[in-house]
Design an enzyme around this catalytic site. Structure first.
Site, short mmCIF file in Angstrom:
data_model
loop_
_atom_site.label_atom_id
_atom_site.label_comp_id
_atom_site.label_asym_id
_atom_site.label_seq_id
_atom_site.Cartn_x
_atom_site.Cartn_y
_atom_site.Cartn_z
N SER A 126 0.76 -1.23 -0.10
CA SER A 126 -0.18 0.12 -0.05
C SER A 126 0.84 1.29 0.08
O SER A 126 2.03 1.35 0.50
CB SER A 126 -0.91 -0.12 1.22
OG SER A 126 -1.12 1.15 1.48
N TYR A 151 -1.32 -1.01 10.78
CA TYR A 151 -1.59 -1.57 9.65
C TYR A 151 -0.51 -1.20 8.67
O TYR A 151 0.27 -1.89 7.98
CB TYR A 151 -2.86 -0.93 8.95
CG TYR A 151 -3.17 -1.11 7.52
CD1 TYR A 151 -3.01 -0.13 6.39
CD2 TYR A 151 -3.41 -2.48 7.15
CE1 TYR A 151 -3.08 -0.43 5.10
CE2 TYR A 151 -3.36 -2.70 5.73
CZ TYR A 151 -3.18 -1.50 4.64
OH TYR A 151 -3.44 -1.74 3.19
N LYS A 155 2.51 -3.89 6.61
CA LYS A 155 3.06 -3.69 4.94
C LYS A 155 4.49 -3.22 5.01
O LYS A 155 5.29 -4.02 4.13
CB LYS A 155 2.07 -2.56 4.26
CG LYS A 155 0.52 -2.92 4.11
CD LYS A 155 0.25 -4.20 3.41
CE LYS A 155 -0.85 -4.46 3.50
NZ LYS A 155 -1.31 -6.01 2.96
C1 WQD Z 1 -9.66 9.08 1.69
C2 WQD Z 1 -10.14 10.41 1.98
C3 WQD Z 1 -10.47 10.91 4.24
C4 WQD Z 1 -14.26 8.58 4.81
C5 WQD Z 1 -6.87 3.99 3.29
C6 WQD Z 1 -5.62 2.97 3.74
C7 WQD Z 1 -5.00 2.78 2.34
C8 WQD Z 1 -6.00 1.66 1.66
C9 WQD Z 1 -6.99 2.71 1.42
C10 WQD Z 1 -5.88 -0.38 2.57
C11 WQD Z 1 -9.28 10.80 3.16
C12 WQD Z 1 -11.63 11.24 3.54
C13 WQD Z 1 -13.02 8.98 4.31
C14 WQD Z 1 -15.20 9.64 4.94
C15 WQD Z 1 -13.80 11.51 4.32
N1 WQD Z 1 -6.54 0.70 2.59
N2 WQD Z 1 -12.87 10.58 3.95
N3 WQD Z 1 -15.09 11.02 4.82
O1 WQD Z 1 -7.41 6.86 4.39
O2 WQD Z 1 -6.46 7.47 1.94
O3 WQD Z 1 -6.34 5.10 2.71
O4 WQD Z 1 -7.69 3.20 2.67
O5 WQD Z 1 -5.32 -0.98 1.59
O6 WQD Z 1 -3.84 1.96 2.74
O7 WQD Z 1 -4.49 4.09 4.25
O8 WQD Z 1 -8.86 6.04 2.34
O9 WQD Z 1 -10.93 6.29 1.52
O10 WQD Z 1 -10.38 6.10 4.25
O11 WQD Z 1 -9.97 8.20 2.87
O12 WQD Z 1 -13.72 12.63 4.15
O13 WQD Z 1 -16.11 9.17 5.77
O14 WQD Z 1 -11.53 10.59 2.15
O15 WQD Z 1 -10.23 11.91 5.10
O16 WQD Z 1 -8.99 12.15 2.90
P1 WQD Z 1 -7.16 6.35 2.80
P2 WQD Z 1 -10.01 6.59 2.75
#
Ligand code: WQD
Length: 340
Positions: A126, A151, A155
């Site tokens: 990741s 997590y 990785k």
């Molecule tokens: C994306 C953006 C949030 C939810 C993680 C892991 C990565 C991979 C993908 C496994 C951010 C914003 C989110 C919400 C929001 N996981 N958001 N409201 O954190 O970039 O990545 O998931 O492989 O390894 O680190 O993904 O989708 O959680 O967030 O505003 O209800 O959306 O703040 O900016 P992230 P995400």
């Protein structure tokens, strides 16, 4: 063509990869403990690819079961290892669960597989290993930062374990694929993302809000140093991601890899903000999304998106599907599962 083991093959990225493997004529066996998926995914894979993959339901944390499995399947030529826990927030609350599930299982697999004659291993990693990058876009030589979550640390540790084993085992050849943000669903809406409980990730939360399962989406902060104040990510369609796995595995099987351990970033190379993602969803679905601006989420990095040149040039792979394609497919999937 030998058999390919896909661990976590009934999961989100795993299931889409099994479809692409079977479409290319590979024989697949899946190990999945169904902790974050369901048997119905097997039907979806079969319906799309016209072939039912072999499936064994057990937990890779059970070392004896892993040994028995490899005793029965001496003809495995490649492993694509997806099976792992992947919720960043949960990993902070339950670190030991994450180290046991994500590290022990990798060790048990390698202990059995490294001595196989054809020992080709694809590791699901990741972009989280980069933490908050010093420069954008991020390439594979970017420094690995101290992990922000257990997590992410699993990785980083996983890649180090594989690298070290490759050094001393003449058979083992491995590729680590660092995903950016996987989203979307298969165009048939027969497989897609099945988050258990309230989704942690943005896109399933968007579709569940639009379908009425959630009242409102909270946008975690709009005061970041970005054009519209919201965080930027590289959202890659899960089908593009799945196709990259088949290409990477073929590279190993055909012994075209430059060294016995290689790393590739898998992204689109395009940074999209949270508000960009919302607008894309509204365009693709025709739905108006109910959202509000909320507090920042602890642990979020401001902006990450991939430099995709290495995967483009050395794997001959590039993402083809757009953010709107991903939103269209995931909305079709959400409507389908919400009906059933
Ligand atoms: C994306 C953006 C949030 C939810 C993680 C892991 C990565 C991979 C993908 C496994 C951010 C914003 C989110 C919400 C929001 N996981 N958001 N409201 O954190 O970039 O990545 O998931 O492989 O390894 O680190 O993904 O989708 O959680 O967030 O505003 O209800 O959306 O703040 O900016 P992230 P995400």
């Amino acid at each position: 063509m030998g058999k390919i083991l896909v661990t976590g093959g009934l999961g989100f990225i795993g299931s889409h990869t099994v479809v692409e493997l079977q479409n290319k004529g590979f024989e697949v066996v899946i190990i999945d403990n169904l902790s974050n998926s369901s048997l119905s995914v097997l039907d979806g894979i079969t319906a799309i690819s016209g072939k039912k993959p072999e499936f064994e339901n057990f937990d890779l944390k059970d070392k004896n079961l892993v040994q028995n499995f490899f005793g029965k399947h001496q003809d495995i030529q490649g492993i694509i290892h997806f099976a792992a826990s992947k919720a960043v927030g949960e990993s902070v609350e339950e670190p030991l669960l994450y180290y046991e599930n994500n590290i022990n299982t990798l060790i048990y697999l390698l202990q059995e597989f490294k001595s196989f004659e054809a020992s080709n291993f694809i590791f699901s990693s990741s972009c989280t290993v980069y933490g908050e990058p010093d420069q954008l876009p991020i390439n594979e030589n970017a420094p690995i930062k101290p992990a922000i979550s257990p997590y992410g640390n699993t990785k980083q540790i996983g890649e180090e374990i594989i690298r070290d084993v490759c050094k001393v085992s003449e058979n083992l050849n491995a590729i680590s694929l660092r995903y950016f943000n996987p989203i979307g669903a298969h165009e048939t809406a027969l497989i897609g993302e099945l988050p258990l409980g309230a989704p942690q990730n943005l896109v399933p939360f968007i579709t569940q809000t639009a379908i009425g399962k959630r009242n409102q989406l909270s946008v975690f902060g709009d005061d970041y140093p970005t054009p519209d104040g919201t965080c930027i990510r590289d959202y890659i369609h899960v089908v593009d991601l799945a196709k990259a796995h088949v290409i990477a595995l073929t590279r190993l099987l055909e012994k075209n890899n430059k060294s016995n351990f290689e790393v590739f970033n898998l992204g689109t190379g395009i940074g999209s903000s949270v508000l960009d993602a919302i607008k894309s969803f509204e365009r693709a679905s025709g739905e108006k999304l109910n959202y509000k601006i909320a507090e920042r989420r602890v642990g979020d990095v401001v902006s990450v998106f991939a430099d995709t040149k290495k995967a483009n040039l050395e794997l001959g792979w590039t993402s083809k599907l757009t953010l709107d394609d991903a939103m269209r497919s995931t909305w079709k999937w959400e409507q389908k599962i919400s009906k059933s």
